[in-house]
Scaffold this motif. Structure first.
Motif: not given
Length: 137
Positions: A84-96
Motif C-alpha cells: 500500500p502506498r503511503q500518502l504524502a503529508p499534504d495528501d493525508d487527511p489525518e495529518f492535515l
C-alpha cells in the motif's frame, strides 16, 4: 587459454552468489545446519560448499511460498509497488486535520495571552494616577 578462464570465472561467480544468498537468507528458510555453519562451509569449500548450499541448504519451497506463484499486471515482479502506498503529508487527511487542530490550539493560546496582557495593562492604568493632571512633576 579461454578454456581455463571460463571455468574459473564460473566457479568464482557461483561461489560469490552462493555466499551472498547464504548470508541474506532468513534463518527460518535454512535447512539441516545453522546459518553460521553454512557460511563457513561455503567460504572454506567454494565448489562443494556452493553446490551443497544450492542442493540442501535453502528451503526453496518455503522461499517461493512467500511470493505469488505467477505475478501478473503492470507491477508484476515488483513487490515494492504491491505494498500500500503511503500518502504524502499534504495528501493525508489525518495529518492535515492534526495541523488544523494545532493551529486552533495556538490561536486560542494567543487570544488568552492577549486578553491577559490587556487585563494587566488595565490594572496598571488603574493603579497609577494619570500624568495629565497638571501638577508638573
Amino acid at each position: 587459454m579461454l578454456l581455463r578462464v571460463v571455468p574459473t570465472v564460473a566457479l568464482l561467480a557461483l561461489w560469490v552468489w552462493a555466499f551472498i544468498d547464504c548470508l541474506t537468507t532468513p534463518e527460518d528458510e535454512i535447512r539441516h545446519l545453522p546459518k553460521v555453519v553454512w557460511v563457513i562451509i561455503v567460504l572454506l569449500f567454494p565448489l562443494v560448499g556452493s553446490i551443497a548450499w544450492l542442493v540442501a541448504g535453502k528451503d526453496r519451497a518455503r522461499a517461493r511460498g512467500r511470493r505469488a506463484p505467477w505475478p501478473s499486471g503492470p507491477t508484476a515482479g515488483f513487490p515494492e509497488y504491491e505494498r500500500p502506498r503511503q500518502l504524502a503529508p499534504d495528501d493525508d487527511p489525518e495529518f492535515l486535520a492534526s495541523l488544523k487542530r494545532g493551529n486552533q490550539q495556538h490561536e486560542e493560546m494567543l487570544k488568552k495571552w492577549e486578553a491577559d496582557l490587556r487585563r494587566r495593562e488595565e490594572d496598571l492604568r488603574r493603579e497609577r494616577p494619570e500624568d495629565g493632571d497638571g501638577s508638573g512633576a
